[in-house]
Scaffold this motif. Structure first.
Motif, PDB file in Angstrom:
ATOM      1  N   HIS A  51       0.830  -1.207   0.000  1.00 37.68           N
ATOM      2  CA  HIS A  51       0.000   0.000   0.000  1.00 37.68           C
ATOM      3  C   HIS A  51       0.870   1.265   0.000  1.00 37.68           C
ATOM      4  O   HIS A  51       0.614   2.197  -0.778  1.00 37.68           O
ATOM      5  CB  HIS A  51      -0.918   0.004   1.225  1.00 37.68           C
ATOM      6  CG  HIS A  51      -1.666   1.285   1.425  1.00 37.68           C
ATOM      7  ND1 HIS A  51      -2.653   1.708   0.565  1.00 37.68           N
ATOM      8  CD2 HIS A  51      -1.550   2.251   2.391  1.00 37.68           C
ATOM      9  CE1 HIS A  51      -3.131   2.867   0.985  1.00 37.68           C
ATOM     10  NE2 HIS A  51      -2.472   3.221   2.086  1.00 37.68           N
ATOM     11  N   GLU A  52       1.880   1.306   0.860  1.00 36.65           N
ATOM     12  CA  GLU A  52       2.738   2.493   0.946  1.00 36.65           C
ATOM     13  C   GLU A  52       3.478   2.742  -0.369  1.00 36.65           C
ATOM     14  O   GLU A  52       3.561   3.877  -0.838  1.00 36.65           O
ATOM     15  CB  GLU A  52       3.738   2.329   2.093  1.00 36.65           C
ATOM     16  CG  GLU A  52       3.114   2.425   3.473  1.00 36.65           C
ATOM     17  CD  GLU A  52       4.071   2.019   4.569  1.00 36.65           C
ATOM     18  OE1 GLU A  52       3.898   2.500   5.703  1.00 36.65           O
ATOM     19  OE2 GLU A  52       4.987   1.204   4.312  1.00 36.65           O
ATOM     20  N   LYS A  53       3.967   1.684  -0.966  1.00 36.38           N
ATOM     21  CA  LYS A  53       4.703   1.862  -2.216  1.00 36.38           C
ATOM     22  C   LYS A  53       3.768   2.269  -3.353  1.00 36.38           C
ATOM     23  O   LYS A  53       4.143   3.039  -4.241  1.00 36.38           O
ATOM     24  CB  LYS A  53       5.459   0.584  -2.583  1.00 36.38           C
ATOM     25  CG  LYS A  53       6.606   0.851  -3.564  1.00 36.38           C
ATOM     26  CD  LYS A  53       7.648  -0.229  -3.516  1.00 36.38           C
ATOM     27  CE  LYS A  53       8.833   0.134  -4.398  1.00 36.38           C
ATOM     28  NZ  LYS A  53       9.901  -0.882  -4.375  1.00 36.38           N
ATOM     29  N   TYR A  54       2.543   1.771  -3.325  1.00 31.47           N
ATOM     30  CA  TYR A  54       1.540   2.211  -4.304  1.00 31.47           C
ATOM     31  C   TYR A  54       1.260   3.700  -4.143  1.00 31.47           C
ATOM     32  O   TYR A  54       1.224   4.441  -5.143  1.00 31.47           O
ATOM     33  CB  TYR A  54       0.250   1.407  -4.133  1.00 31.47           C
ATOM     34  CG  TYR A  54      -0.956   2.069  -4.747  1.00 31.47           C
ATOM     35  CD1 TYR A  54      -1.094   2.178  -6.130  1.00 31.47           C
ATOM     36  CD2 TYR A  54      -1.955   2.621  -3.939  1.00 31.47           C
ATOM     37  CE1 TYR A  54      -2.192   2.805  -6.693  1.00 31.47           C
ATOM     38  CE2 TYR A  54      -3.055   3.249  -4.497  1.00 31.47           C
ATOM     39  CZ  TYR A  54      -3.167   3.344  -5.868  1.00 31.47           C
ATOM     40  OH  TYR A  54      -4.250   3.975  -6.420  1.00 31.47           O
ATOM     41  N   ILE A  55       1.065   4.163  -2.898  1.00 34.68           N
ATOM     42  CA  ILE A  55       0.812   5.590  -2.649  1.00 34.68           C
ATOM     43  C   ILE A  55       1.987   6.433  -3.130  1.00 34.68           C
ATOM     44  O   ILE A  55       1.809   7.474  -3.780  1.00 34.68           O
ATOM     45  CB  ILE A  55       0.547   5.848  -1.147  1.00 34.68           C
ATOM     46  CG1 ILE A  55      -0.755   5.163  -0.711  1.00 34.68           C
ATOM     47  CG2 ILE A  55       0.489   7.342  -0.854  1.00 34.68           C
ATOM     48  CD1 ILE A  55      -1.995   5.673  -1.395  1.00 34.68           C
ATOM     49  N   HIS A  56       3.201   5.996  -2.833  1.00 35.20           N
ATOM     50  CA  HIS A  56       4.390   6.730  -3.279  1.00 35.20           C
ATOM     51  C   HIS A  56       4.463   6.783  -4.807  1.00 35.20           C
ATOM     52  O   HIS A  56       4.783   7.820  -5.389  1.00 35.20           O
ATOM     53  CB  HIS A  56       5.656   6.064  -2.733  1.00 35.20           C
ATOM     54  CG  HIS A  56       5.797   6.184  -1.245  1.00 35.20           C
ATOM     55  ND1 HIS A  56       6.899   5.711  -0.567  1.00 35.20           N
ATOM     56  CD2 HIS A  56       4.987   6.713  -0.296  1.00 35.20           C
ATOM     57  CE1 HIS A  56       6.760   5.947   0.726  1.00 35.20           C
ATOM     58  NE2 HIS A  56       5.591   6.544   0.910  1.00 35.20           N
ATOM     59  N   THR A  57       4.165   5.649  -5.456  1.00 30.82           N
ATOM     60  CA  THR A  57       4.222   5.589  -6.921  1.00 30.82           C
ATOM     61  C   THR A  57       3.178   6.497  -7.546  1.00 30.82           C
ATOM     62  O   THR A  57       3.446   7.216  -8.512  1.00 30.82           O
ATOM     63  CB  THR A  57       4.015   4.136  -7.395  1.00 30.82           C
ATOM     64  OG1 THR A  57       4.960   3.290  -6.761  1.00 30.82           O
ATOM     65  CG2 THR A  57       4.175   4.033  -8.907  1.00 30.82           C
ATOM     66  N   LYS A  58       1.973   6.470  -6.993  1.00 33.13           N
ATOM     67  CA  LYS A  58       0.891   7.314  -7.526  1.00 33.13           C
ATOM     68  C   LYS A  58       1.258   8.794  -7.409  1.00 33.13           C
ATOM     69  O   LYS A  58       0.982   9.583  -8.313  1.00 33.13           O
ATOM     70  CB  LYS A  58      -0.409   7.018  -6.773  1.00 33.13           C
ATOM     71  CG  LYS A  58      -1.641   7.698  -7.376  1.00 33.13           C
ATOM     72  CD  LYS A  58      -2.892   7.186  -6.717  1.00 33.13           C
ATOM     73  CE  LYS A  58      -4.135   7.883  -7.269  1.00 33.13           C
ATOM     74  NZ  LYS A  58      -4.309   7.650  -8.717  1.00 33.13           N
TER      75      LYS A  58
END
Length: 493
Positions: free
Chosen positions: A237-244
């Motif tokens: 989830h955290e890496k998805y948020i960072h990527t977005k």
């Protein structure tokens, strides 16, 4: 990565074929062997997937043995359109036999057919492992804070400028031959791909090649964002948020490129609202019709970011603050006709939703230029009497601390004494009283609609100091500025 070996004693022909393949087909490495001995050695050591064999280079038992052991797909080239040449090609297991001269496209078509066949076989053998991997990461884990660690995965976002092409992009991603099969997660505005990270893979080059292939397939612009953060504790989830968040950089840099991030993106803070001095500057720009000043301001404020970027949301708010100044100028110049009103509303939508900052600035410059020209035309065409012209000029310039009757008389081309007499005759007020009324009217609006201090408001509407403004305001309104703001605030609850 597909390995290709070319065996050809003609160096120029071999190099030409190598260039043709490398410039036309992605995910391949091409090596050239200039004699039979080198060809045998490379077959044994490199274990190529495809062997392009110029039959005039010769053959022997060692070559046949190396071919049988490594089993490359063979494309044979010959100038002899004879039964003997065809039988020789068949004997060594040739899949495609090309008779010289052949077209470059014919060779490329054969290579692509082989690669697609490789891809189909690879996908069949990977079905079980991909299914297992898919069970490891599901959609919910992108959005739930309690998701598992992201450590094994590289996140790559494929973001099109137009979300309507996402189905085509997703289909292209599914069929594309990556060195590692991705988990593909289509979203409403982009597609996130998760790859089992492999340190030896140059993902920047892989994504650039994908971009090249995509643009040969479709003309629609996309941006590819590679998130190579190394923090092992990050969750899916955290890496998805960072990527977005990283994808929002396209607002500044545009599409048709590959962006690589090694660390979490942090926005640079900016004040989303114009300061009092910037408000005065914009009033001056608009009243004076200073197009060059407006262009320089917008360029320096919105088009010259380099390493760090502000939050695009705050930047959009700042642009709406500028648009509000233009709106007031339109109203004061009576330019609220339907044609300008519609353009204003369209520009407001552009500021809120346009994905690229330079297009917003471009449209804002065009609109502002049209407003300035329209105000000039209106001033020329309106048949106002002298005092109406004076009042109109005062409405546009009340904020000037040094505005006086002599400036007004120069504007309308009349004697100051005569103009003063006309003022009293038509308005029943002196020039100074009319100017004070305009300033107090604007002060009331700012006290109600803004959080600016009384000192800032005084400076913005043309008073040299706060104490003089406070005295004039109380004499005019019957209350202090602070009392007025408090009463109006309570009344609006």
């Amino acid at each position: 990565m597909i390995k290709i070996l070319i065996a050809n004693h003609d160096e120029f022909e071999a190099k030409g074929i190598q260039w043709l393949i490398e410039s036309s087909i992605s995910n391949v490495t091409v090596k050239v062997a200039s004699n039979l001995a080198n060809a045998i050695t490379d077959l044994e050591n490199e274990q190529p997937d495809i062997f392009i064999y110029e039959m005039n280079i010769g053959t022997d038992e060692s070559l046949v043995k190396a071919i049988k052991i490594n089993e490359p797909v063979i494309i044979s080239l010959t100038m002899e359109a004879t039964y003997g040449a065809a039988k020789k090609a068949i004997d060594i297991g040739t899949k495609f036999l090309l008779i010289k001269p052949f077209s470059p496209q014919e060779l490329l078509n054969n290579i692509n057919l082989i690669i697609r066949d490789f891809d189909r076989k690879r996908k069949q053998t990977e079905k079980i492992s991909i299914h297992t991997l898919t069970q490891e990461v599901v959609y919910e884990q992108l959005f739930l804070a309690e998701s598992k660690q992201a450590k094994p995965f590289l996140f790559v976002a494929f973001q099109p400028e137009k979300s309507s092409i996402l189905p085509i992009l997703n289909s292209f991603l599914k069929d594309y031959l990556f060195p590692v099969s991705p988990l593909i997660f289509p979203l409403s505005d982009m597609t996130i791909c998760l790859f089992k990270d492999q340190s030896h893979v140059n993902w920047n080059e892989i994504c650039k090649r994908f971009m090249y292939d995509w643009e040969h397939h479709e003309q629609e612009p996309i941006c590819i964002i590679i998130n190579q953060e190394k923090q092992p504790e990050l969750t899916i989830h955290e890496k998805y948020i960072h990527t977005k968040k990283m994808t929002e950089v396209t607002f500044f840099v545009g599409y048709r490129q590959v962006l690589q991030f090694n660390n979490k993106l942090r926005w640079k803070f900016i004040d989303p609202f114009l300061t009092p001095s910037e408000q005065r500057q914009w009033i001056s720009f608009l009243n004076e019709g200073n197009k060059e000043g407006i262009s320089q301001f917008l360029s320096s404020e919105f088009l010259q970011f380099t390493d760090s970027y502000p939050d695009p949301g705050l930047l959009r708010i700042r642009l709406t603050s500028i648009l509000a100044q233009i709106r007031r100028h339109m109203k004061s110049a009576n330019l609220d006709q339907s044609i300008y009103e519609q353009e204003y509303l369209e520009l407001f939508d552009t500021i809120l939703y346009e994905p690229l900052i330079y297009r917003i600035i471009q449209k804002l410059l065009i609109f502002t230029s049209r407003i300035i020209d329209a105000v000039k035309d209106t001033s020329k065409n309106q048949h106002l009497d002298i005092i109406d012209k004076c009042l109109h000029y005062m409405e546009l310039n009340y904020w000037k601390q040094d505005l006086d009757l002599s400036e007004l008389s120069s504007y309308v081309g009349r004697n100051s004494t005569y103009l003063s007499h006309l003022f009293v005759e038509k308005t029943k007020k002196t020039f100074r009283e009319s100017l004070t009324d305009l300033r107090i009217k604007e002060a009331k609006r700012l006290l109600i609609e803004s959080d600016m201090t009384i000192k800032e408001i005084a400076a913005l509407i043309g008073f040299q100091n706060q104490h003089y403004f406070s005295r004039v305001f109380k004499n005019s309104v019957g209350k202090t500025a602070k009392q007025f703001r408090t009463i109006e605030s309570i009344g609006n609850r």
